[in-house]
Design an enzyme around this catalytic site. Structure first.
Site, PDB file in Angstrom:
ATOM      1  N   LYS A  48       0.847  -1.203   0.000  1.00 25.75           N
ATOM      2  CA  LYS A  48       0.000   0.000   0.000  1.00 25.75           C
ATOM      3  C   LYS A  48       0.882   1.253   0.000  1.00 25.75           C
ATOM      4  O   LYS A  48       0.620   2.216  -0.713  1.00 25.75           O
ATOM      5  CB  LYS A  48      -0.928  -0.011   1.226  1.00 25.75           C
ATOM      6  CG  LYS A  48      -2.053  -1.025   1.092  1.00 25.75           C
ATOM      7  CD  LYS A  48      -2.808  -1.272   2.389  1.00 25.75           C
ATOM      8  CE  LYS A  48      -3.771  -2.439   2.217  1.00 25.75           C
ATOM      9  NZ  LYS A  48      -4.482  -2.822   3.445  1.00 25.75           N
ATOM     10  N   GLN A  92      -4.866  -1.630   9.640  1.00 26.76           N
ATOM     11  CA  GLN A  92      -4.647  -2.920   8.969  1.00 26.76           C
ATOM     12  C   GLN A  92      -5.114  -4.055   9.878  1.00 26.76           C
ATOM     13  O   GLN A  92      -4.686  -4.165  11.021  1.00 26.76           O
ATOM     14  CB  GLN A  92      -3.142  -3.068   8.647  1.00 26.76           C
ATOM     15  CG  GLN A  92      -2.777  -4.348   7.922  1.00 26.76           C
ATOM     16  CD  GLN A  92      -3.330  -4.389   6.496  1.00 26.76           C
ATOM     17  OE1 GLN A  92      -3.341  -3.390   5.789  1.00 26.76           O
ATOM     18  NE2 GLN A  92      -3.792  -5.555   6.081  1.00 26.76           N
ATOM     19  N   ASP A 115     -11.293   2.641   4.201  1.00 27.96           N
ATOM     20  CA  ASP A 115     -11.688   1.241   3.957  1.00 27.96           C
ATOM     21  C   ASP A 115     -13.206   1.075   3.867  1.00 27.96           C
ATOM     22  O   ASP A 115     -13.682  -0.001   3.492  1.00 27.96           O
ATOM     23  CB  ASP A 115     -11.171   0.360   5.104  1.00 27.96           C
ATOM     24  CG  ASP A 115      -9.878  -0.361   4.743  1.00 27.96           C
ATOM     25  OD1 ASP A 115      -9.638  -0.576   3.551  1.00 27.96           O
ATOM     26  OD2 ASP A 115      -9.136  -0.719   5.678  1.00 27.96           O
TER      27      ASP A 115
END
Ligand code: NAD
Length: 280
Positions: A48, A92, A115
Site C-alpha cells: 500500500k 490494517q 476502507d
C-alpha cells in the site's frame, strides 16, 4: 473463456489517479496503522505504501509492537482525525489479539474511513446512500464486472463468504445492481447444488481449491477473492482455476485478479476522500 484481468484494469485506474494527482497542489495523504507482526499484514502494508508513493500521495505508516495499548491507538486515531493534512485512515486487520478492532474503526472519522468499514459508511451503503468510501475489495469486484460488461441485472449470483469486509458489502453492491443474490457461508448446506444453478459465482472463503469444476454451471462467470498460501511462496485462490477455466465463460486469476483491484480501489478511495475534504 475470458480471463478477467484485474492487474491490467488496476494499472489503468492507478495511471489515471497518478495523472489527476500530478495536477493537485496539495497531495492526498493516507495513514496506515499496523499493529500486528503477521508477515502477510506487513507485506500488504508495504505494498500500500509503495503504491501510494508511486502516485505521489503522502504515505504515513504507524507500526507498533505487541506492547501497544488500545488507548495509544485511540489517541493516534483521534490525532489523525484532527489533522487536516491526513485524508484517509486505515487500520490494517487483523490486530494483535489484545486489541479491539471494531472500537478503533468506530472512532475513525467516517469522512476519513478509507476502507469503508465505519458503521456510518456501512449503513449508508445498506440504505442506498453514497458512503464516503466503499469497501475496497467489493468495489474492485464490481469494477472488474463492469469493465468486462458483465450485466448484473436479473442475474443469479452467489457470494460465498459473509464477512463484513467482503461478502456482506459485496452482496449489497450486487443487490443495488438488481442481481438476485444468495450469500453462502460455513453453515450453508448443499453448497454445490446451489452454486451449480448460478450465473455468477464469487468466492471469498480463504480455502485453496475450494470451488471445483463440478460446482459451476457451464458458461458461468467465476470471481475468486480468496487468498491463501499453499507453500511459503505460492499464493492460491479459492478456485481450482485449471479445471474451472474449462467450464466458465469468464474467470479471474489469482494472482492478478481481485487482489490488484483492492489496492487500486484503496488509492481511488484516498483520492475521493481528499476531494471531499477539500471541496470549496
Ligand atoms: P473471513 O475469514 O472473515 O470470511 C470467510 C468466510 O468464508 C466466512 O464468512 C465463512 O462463513 C465462509 N466459509 C468458511 N468456510 C466455508 C465453507 N466450507 N463453505 C462456505 N463458506 C465458508 O475472510 P474474509 O476477510 O472475508 O476474506 C475471505 C478471503 O478473501 C480470504 O482468503 C482473504 O485472504 C481474501 N481476501 C482477499 C482480498 C483481495 O484483495 N483479493 C481482500 C480481502 C480478503
Amino acid at each position: 473463456m475470458i480471463i478477467l484481468d484485474g492487474k491490467k484494469l488496476a494499472k489503468k485506474i492507478l495511471e489515471d489517479l497518478k495523472t489527476k494527482t500530478e495536477a493537485l497542489a496539495k497531495k492526498p495523504s493516507l495513514a496506515v496503522i499496523l499493529a500486528n507482526d503477521n508477515p502477510s499484514s506487513k507485506i500488504y502494508v508495504s505494498s500500500k505504501e509503495k503504491c501510494a508513493l508511486e502516485l505521489g500521495y503522502q504515505s504515513l505508516i504507524y507500526k507498533f509492537d505487541n506492547t501497544v495499548t488500545q488507548e495509544k491507538l485511540i489517541a493516534l486515531i483521534n490525532e489523525l482525525n484532527q489533522n487536516s493534512d491526513v485524508n484517509g485512515i486505515l487500520v490494517q486487520l487483523p490486530l494483535f489479539n489484545h486489541l479491539n478492532a471494531q472500537q478503533l474503526i468506530e472512532i475513525i472519522n467516517p469522512k476519513k474511513d478509507v476502507d469503508g468499514f465505519h458503521p456510518i459508511n456501512v449503513g449508508k451503503l445498506n440504505c442506498g446512500l453514497k458512503p464516503y468510501a466503499i469497501c475496497c475489495t467489493p468495489k474492485g469486484v464490481i469494477k472488474i464486472l463492469d469493465e468486462y460488461k458483465i450485466d448484473l441485472e436479473g442475474k443469479n449470483v452467489i457470494v460465498i463468504g459473509r464477512s463484513n469486509i467482503v461478502g456482506k458489502p459485496l452482496a449489497t453492491l450486487l443487490l443495488q445492481r438488481n442481481a438476485t443474490v444468495t450469500v453462502a457461508h460455513s453453515k450453508t448446506k448443499n453448497l454445490k447444488e446451489i452454486t451449480k444453478t448460478k450465473d455468477i459465482v464469487i468466492s471469498a472463503v480463504g480455502i485453496a481449491n475450494f470451488v471445483k469444476q463440478d460446482m459451476i454451471k457451464k458458461d458461468a462467470v467465476v470471481i475468486d477473492v480468496g487468498i491463501s498460501k499453499q507453500t511459503n511462496t505460492k499464493i492460491m485462490g479459492d478456485v481450482d482455476f485449471e479445471n474451472v477455466k474449462n467450464i466458465a465463460s469468464h474467470i479471474t486469476p489469482v494472482p492478478g485478479g481481485v487482489g490488484p483491484m483492492t489496492i487500486a480501489c484503496l488509492m481511488e478511495n484516498t483520492y475521493e476522500l481528499y476531494l471531499e475534504q477539500n471541496k470549496k
